[in-house]
Design a protein around this motif. Structure first.
Motif, PDB file in Angstrom:
ATOM      1  N   PHE A 204       1.052  -6.840  -9.695  1.00 48.27           N
ATOM      2  CA  PHE A 204      -0.375  -7.102  -9.549  1.00 48.27           C
ATOM      3  C   PHE A 204      -0.664  -8.390  -8.798  1.00 48.27           C
ATOM      4  O   PHE A 204      -1.716  -8.554  -8.197  1.00 48.27           O
ATOM      5  N   ASN A 205       0.279  -9.321  -8.775  1.00 46.75           N
ATOM      6  CA  ASN A 205       0.009 -10.633  -8.202  1.00 46.75           C
ATOM      7  C   ASN A 205       0.033 -10.593  -6.685  1.00 46.75           C
ATOM      8  O   ASN A 205       1.020 -10.912  -6.041  1.00 46.75           O
ATOM      9  N   LEU A 206      -1.086 -10.190  -6.088  1.00 44.09           N
ATOM     10  CA  LEU A 206      -1.180 -10.101  -4.631  1.00 44.09           C
ATOM     11  C   LEU A 206      -1.188 -11.472  -3.970  1.00 44.09           C
ATOM     12  O   LEU A 206      -0.883 -11.604  -2.790  1.00 44.09           O
ATOM     13  N   GLN A 207      -1.578 -12.492  -4.719  1.00 44.21           N
ATOM     14  CA  GLN A 207      -1.742 -13.803  -4.123  1.00 44.21           C
ATOM     15  C   GLN A 207      -0.442 -14.598  -4.062  1.00 44.21           C
ATOM     16  O   GLN A 207      -0.392 -15.658  -3.456  1.00 44.21           O
ATOM     17  N   SER A 208       0.606 -14.095  -4.712  1.00 40.80           N
ATOM     18  CA  SER A 208       1.862 -14.838  -4.707  1.00 40.80           C
ATOM     19  C   SER A 208       2.469 -14.841  -3.313  1.00 40.80           C
ATOM     20  O   SER A 208       2.230 -13.951  -2.510  1.00 40.80           O
ATOM     21  N   ALA A 209       3.266 -15.859  -3.038  1.00 45.57           N
ATOM     22  CA  ALA A 209       3.925 -15.932  -1.729  1.00 45.57           C
ATOM     23  C   ALA A 209       4.935 -14.814  -1.647  1.00 45.57           C
ATOM     24  O   ALA A 209       5.868 -14.746  -2.430  1.00 45.57           O
ATOM     25  N   GLY A 210       4.772 -13.936  -0.681  1.00 43.03           N
ATOM     26  CA  GLY A 210       5.639 -12.769  -0.592  1.00 43.03           C
ATOM     27  C   GLY A 210       6.489 -12.796   0.655  1.00 43.03           C
ATOM     28  O   GLY A 210       6.184 -13.448   1.639  1.00 43.03           O
ATOM     29  N   VAL A 211       7.580 -12.073   0.601  1.00 48.32           N
ATOM     30  CA  VAL A 211       8.445 -11.917   1.758  1.00 48.32           C
ATOM     31  C   VAL A 211       7.876 -10.808   2.615  1.00 48.32           C
ATOM     32  O   VAL A 211       7.416  -9.800   2.102  1.00 48.32           O
ATOM     33  N   VAL A 212       7.884 -10.952   3.919  1.00 47.49           N
ATOM     34  CA  VAL A 212       7.281  -9.948   4.781  1.00 47.49           C
ATOM     35  C   VAL A 212       8.311  -8.985   5.353  1.00 47.49           C
ATOM     36  O   VAL A 212       8.010  -8.180   6.205  1.00 47.49           O
ATOM     37  N   MET A 213       9.541  -9.062   4.883  1.00 43.94           N
ATOM     38  CA  MET A 213      10.558  -8.102   5.293  1.00 43.94           C
ATOM     39  C   MET A 213      10.909  -7.230   4.102  1.00 43.94           C
ATOM     40  O   MET A 213      10.924  -7.682   2.967  1.00 43.94           O
ATOM     41  N   SER A 214      11.197  -5.972   4.360  1.00 41.09           N
ATOM     42  CA  SER A 214      11.481  -5.038   3.280  1.00 41.09           C
ATOM     43  C   SER A 214      12.909  -5.197   2.779  1.00 41.09           C
ATOM     44  O   SER A 214      13.853  -5.181   3.554  1.00 41.09           O
ATOM     45  N   LYS A 215      13.053  -5.354   1.462  1.00 37.35           N
ATOM     46  CA  LYS A 215      14.377  -5.365   0.851  1.00 37.35           C
ATOM     47  C   LYS A 215      14.647  -4.036   0.163  1.00 37.35           C
ATOM     48  O   LYS A 215      15.768  -3.731  -0.187  1.00 37.35           O
ATOM     49  N   GLY A 216      13.571  -3.281  -0.080  1.00 40.81           N
ATOM     50  CA  GLY A 216      13.721  -2.015  -0.770  1.00 40.81           C
ATOM     51  C   GLY A 216      13.918  -0.882   0.214  1.00 40.81           C
ATOM     52  O   GLY A 216      14.029  -1.070   1.415  1.00 40.81           O
ATOM     53  N   LYS A 217      13.964   0.329  -0.334  1.00 48.14           N
ATOM     54  CA  LYS A 217      14.123   1.501   0.506  1.00 48.14           C
ATOM     55  C   LYS A 217      12.813   1.822   1.198  1.00 48.14           C
ATOM     56  O   LYS A 217      11.749   1.505   0.726  1.00 48.14           O
ATOM     57  N   GLY A 218      12.900   2.505   2.315  1.00 46.84           N
ATOM     58  CA  GLY A 218      11.686   2.925   2.999  1.00 46.84           C
ATOM     59  C   GLY A 218      11.599   2.360   4.399  1.00 46.84           C
ATOM     60  O   GLY A 218      11.859   1.186   4.632  1.00 46.84           O
TER      61      GLY A 218
ATOM     62  N   ILE B  38       9.871   0.916   7.602  1.00 43.14           N
ATOM     63  CA  ILE B  38       8.666   0.140   7.885  1.00 43.14           C
ATOM     64  C   ILE B  38       8.048   0.673   9.173  1.00 43.14           C
ATOM     65  O   ILE B  38       8.608   0.535  10.253  1.00 43.14           O
ATOM     66  N   MET B  39       6.881   1.307   9.045  1.00 44.17           N
ATOM     67  CA  MET B  39       6.210   1.902  10.198  1.00 44.17           C
ATOM     68  C   MET B  39       5.121   1.005  10.756  1.00 44.17           C
ATOM     69  O   MET B  39       4.709   1.155  11.894  1.00 44.17           O
ATOM     70  N   PHE B  40       4.621   0.083   9.935  1.00 41.63           N
ATOM     71  CA  PHE B  40       3.517  -0.775  10.342  1.00 41.63           C
ATOM     72  C   PHE B  40       3.909  -2.239  10.173  1.00 41.63           C
ATOM     73  O   PHE B  40       4.764  -2.573   9.359  1.00 41.63           O
ATOM     74  N   ALA B  41       3.254  -3.079  10.941  1.00 36.21           N
ATOM     75  CA  ALA B  41       3.445  -4.521  10.819  1.00 36.21           C
ATOM     76  C   ALA B  41       2.132  -5.145  10.370  1.00 36.21           C
ATOM     77  O   ALA B  41       1.065  -4.531  10.477  1.00 36.21           O
ATOM     78  N   ALA B  42       2.201  -6.358   9.861  1.00 41.24           N
ATOM     79  CA  ALA B  42       0.993  -7.068   9.460  1.00 41.24           C
ATOM     80  C   ALA B  42       0.050  -7.172  10.655  1.00 41.24           C
ATOM     81  O   ALA B  42       0.463  -7.521  11.758  1.00 41.24           O
TER      82      ALA B  42
ATOM     83  N   ASP C 180      13.947  -4.225  -6.119  1.00 44.33           N
ATOM     84  CA  ASP C 180      12.982  -4.675  -5.121  1.00 44.33           C
ATOM     85  C   ASP C 180      12.429  -3.487  -4.341  1.00 44.33           C
ATOM     86  O   ASP C 180      13.192  -2.651  -3.851  1.00 44.33           O
ATOM     87  N   GLN C 181      11.100  -3.430  -4.249  1.00 47.77           N
ATOM     88  CA  GLN C 181      10.445  -2.397  -3.460  1.00 47.77           C
ATOM     89  C   GLN C 181       9.416  -3.046  -2.554  1.00 47.77           C
ATOM     90  O   GLN C 181       8.763  -4.012  -2.937  1.00 47.77           O
ATOM     91  N   SER C 182       9.276  -2.507  -1.348  1.00 47.74           N
ATOM     92  CA  SER C 182       8.327  -3.075  -0.395  1.00 47.74           C
ATOM     93  C   SER C 182       7.025  -2.281  -0.416  1.00 47.74           C
ATOM     94  O   SER C 182       7.026  -1.063  -0.596  1.00 47.74           O
ATOM     95  N   PHE C 183       5.918  -2.996  -0.234  1.00 48.28           N
ATOM     96  CA  PHE C 183       4.579  -2.403  -0.263  1.00 48.28           C
ATOM     97  C   PHE C 183       3.771  -2.876   0.938  1.00 48.28           C
ATOM     98  O   PHE C 183       3.812  -4.053   1.297  1.00 48.28           O
ATOM     99  N   TYR C 184       3.035  -1.944   1.534  1.00 45.10           N
ATOM    100  CA  TYR C 184       2.001  -2.342   2.480  1.00 45.10           C
ATOM    101  C   TYR C 184       0.798  -2.817   1.675  1.00 45.10           C
ATOM    102  O   TYR C 184       0.374  -2.146   0.729  1.00 45.10           O
ATOM    103  N   VAL C 185       0.234  -3.939   2.058  1.00 45.21           N
ATOM    104  CA  VAL C 185      -1.017  -4.403   1.463  1.00 45.21           C
ATOM    105  C   VAL C 185      -2.116  -4.058   2.464  1.00 45.21           C
ATOM    106  O   VAL C 185      -2.255  -4.702   3.500  1.00 45.21           O
ATOM    107  N   LEU C 186      -2.859  -3.001   2.160  1.00 46.01           N
ATOM    108  CA  LEU C 186      -3.867  -2.459   3.079  1.00 46.01           C
ATOM    109  C   LEU C 186      -5.262  -2.834   2.602  1.00 46.01           C
ATOM    110  O   LEU C 186      -5.637  -2.548   1.464  1.00 46.01           O
TER     111      LEU C 186
END
Length: 205
Positions: A30-44, A46-50, A76-82
């Motif tokens: 839930f913590n969208l405001q935390s400093a996040g890594v912008v590279m995917s470590k999880g499966k999936g 990456i079709m889009f960039a920030a 670790d799973q990666s998420f797009y924040v849209l």
């Protein structure tokens, strides 16, 4: 069974797409405001960039604000924040399932021509089914996220409007379909939304 979403997660305009979250890991996601890594470590893949624009079914055009990596069940799973342009709603979409849930790029100029062809097509017959059945069918089309299905919904409802009074639900759906089309076409053609809306209106004069 999907874990119950705690009350704090229902506040604001943040949604989570097509994911089952163990309750004790929900706060980490839930913590969208935390400093996040912008590279995917999880499966999936990456079709889009920030900064990219993308379309999410039923919600329309949004901007990829970031790609976050969050630990879910120790993995670790990666998420797009849209962020949806129309209402500032923020949706987190797992990159691994983004295609399955219908996240897609903005249509091309050539695809805009196909949308226009659908809107101008009069060699069709709107189904005479009851309004509530028709409403469900059209809602299913909008939920696909296909711009062409949305165009069919808008065309049919505008044609139907010329023959009879639409129900309140149908009028709202017509406005939704029109807004979805106008927003995406204006971005695809890099033109003003008002200009696109006026062009659509002319097709049904």
């Amino acid at each position: 069974m999907q874990a119950a979403i705690p009350s704090f997660a229902k506040q604001g305009k943040i949604c989570y797409s097509q994911s089952l979250f163990p309750y004790d890991h929900f706060q980490n996601v839930f913590n969208l405001q935390s400093a996040g890594v912008v590279m995917s470590k999880g499966k999936g893949k990456i079709m889009f960039a920030a900064g990219d624009m993308a379309v999410y079914p039923s919600h329309g055009v949004g901007r990829i604000e970031n790609i976050k990596v969050q630990a879910i069940g120790g993995i670790d799973q990666s998420f797009y924040v849209l962020k949806i342009l129309d209402n500032d709603m923020t949706i987190m979409i797992p990159t691994a399932t983004s295609e399955n849930v219908g996240l897609r790029p903005i249509i091309s100029r050539n695809e805009v021509k196909k949308v226009v062809d659908i809107l101008k097509d009069r060699d069709i017959k709107v189904s005479p089914q009851t309004w509530n059945r028709r409403y469900r069918d059209y809602m299913d089309k909008i939920k696909t996220g296909s711009v062409f299905e949305v165009a069919v919904v808008l065309r049919d409802l505008l044609l139907l409007k010329g023959d009879k009074d639409l129900s309140y639900g149908e009028r709202k759906m017509m406005d939704t379909a029109k807004n979805l089309l106008v927003k995406e076409i204006s971005l695809a053609k890099q033109t003003e939304e008002d200009k696109v809306e006026k062009q659509i209106d002319k097709f049904f004069e």
